[in-house]
Design an enzyme around this catalytic site. Structure first.
Site, PDB file in Angstrom:
ATOM      1  N   SER A 250       0.847  -1.188   0.000  1.00 12.11           N
ATOM      2  CA  SER A 250       0.000   0.000   0.000  1.00 12.11           C
ATOM      3  C   SER A 250       0.882   1.237   0.000  1.00 12.11           C
ATOM      4  CB  SER A 250      -0.944  -0.018   1.208  1.00 12.11           C
ATOM      5  OG  SER A 250      -1.945   0.976   1.098  1.00 12.11           O
ATOM      6  N   ASN A 251       0.341   2.376   0.407  1.00  8.69           N
ATOM      7  CA  ASN A 251       1.081   3.629   0.434  1.00  8.69           C
ATOM      8  C   ASN A 251       0.565   4.505   1.566  1.00  8.69           C
ATOM      9  OD1 ASN A 251      -1.166   5.360  -0.685  1.00  8.69           O
ATOM     10  ND2 ASN A 251      -0.883   3.935  -2.404  1.00  8.69           N
ATOM     11  N   ARG A 252       1.107   5.716   1.687  1.00  6.39           N
ATOM     12  CA  ARG A 252       0.828   6.577   2.832  1.00  6.39           C
ATOM     13  C   ARG A 252      -0.420   7.458   2.693  1.00  6.39           C
ATOM     14  NH1 ARG A 252       4.982   6.819   6.441  1.00  6.39           N
ATOM     15  NH2 ARG A 252       7.006   6.000   5.785  1.00  6.39           N
TER      16      ARG A 252
ATOM     17  N   ALA B  52      -4.493   7.481  -4.370  1.00  8.31           N
ATOM     18  CA  ALA B  52      -3.126   7.020  -4.632  1.00  8.31           C
ATOM     19  C   ALA B  52      -3.209   5.533  -4.966  1.00  8.31           C
ATOM     20  CB  ALA B  52      -2.241   7.267  -3.417  1.00  8.31           C
TER      21      ALA B  52
END
Length: 225
Positions: free
Chosen positions: A30-32, A97
């Site tokens: 995943s991402n932030r 995102a």
């Protein structure tokens, strides 16, 4: 810019938050992204009179009043959800995102720690934003570019490569962009550019909605001419 845009009667589809790509039942890529910017946009578009459909990745944010929310987890689920609601939409804002890559295979069981090294093969995920922009009867399409360097150059290249109508660009890194209450955007379109100073994400969302409303109206007038 006008101070009180009206988008009454327009349907806006927004994606927000991260996506998660499963490695096994307990791990994922995943991402932030926190989803705060996308949720602020959903609220701002609703305040401007639009009908808002919010396709949200896995976040814990409350749904803005008046907004229809569709929860998804993976990039492919987000793509399917967008495709299910995009027909008839007037504006699309790709603020999520979305994971660029996903594991080529997902283990049905937890991967045990047995070796000193583990190789994970990744494959490209769907480009939701480019897919919407390529539709025959596409909505007015707005993208986001989160960059760590060469902000304007990279954002304008993304806008042109994906045939977007507008793009909102911001620098990300330690202490800025993701997982923050404030942000700083530069909005680009063909022949134009508008820097939006550092502010809370809600204030930036309101300013961005004004710009989108102005460019959307100009685009609609050209289409009718």
């Amino acid at each position: 810019m006008a101070s009180e845009p009206s988008l009454a009667g327009q349907t806006v589809v927004i994606t927000a938050g991260p996506t998660r790509e499963a490695i096994d039942p307990v791990r994922f890529l995943s991402n932030r992204s926190s989803g705060r910017m996308g949720f602020a946009l959903a609220r701002a578009f609703d305040n401007a009179g639009a009908r808002v459909l919010l396709v949200a990745g896995p976040v814990t944010l409350p749904t803005p009043d008046g907004v229809t929310r569709i929860d998804v987890e993976s990039a492919r689920q987000m793509e399917a959800a967008v495709n299910n609601v995009i027909d008839g939409a007037d504006i699309f804002v790709g603020c999520a995102a979305v994971s660029d890559y996903r594991p080529a295979a997902t283990s049905s069981e937890k991967i045990k720690k047995t070796a000193d090294e583990l190789t994970l093969k990744l494959v490209r995920g769907p480009d939701i934003l480019a897919g919407v922009a390529a539709r025959e009867n596409r909505p007015f399409t707005v993208g986001f570019a989160a960059e760590t360097e060469n902000l304007i150059e990279n954002a304008r290249a993304k806008m042109n490569n994906k045939s977007l109508d507008m793009i909102a660009a911001n620098l990300v890194g330690v202490g800025r962009g993701f997982e923050q209450d404030d942000n700083e955007l530069t909005v680009l379109w063909e022949g134009g550019e508008e820097p939006l100073g550092k502010a809370t994400k809600m204030v930036l969302a309101e300013q961005l909605v004004i710009l989108v409303g102005e460019r959307f109206s100009a685009h609609a007038q050209r289409e009718r001419a």
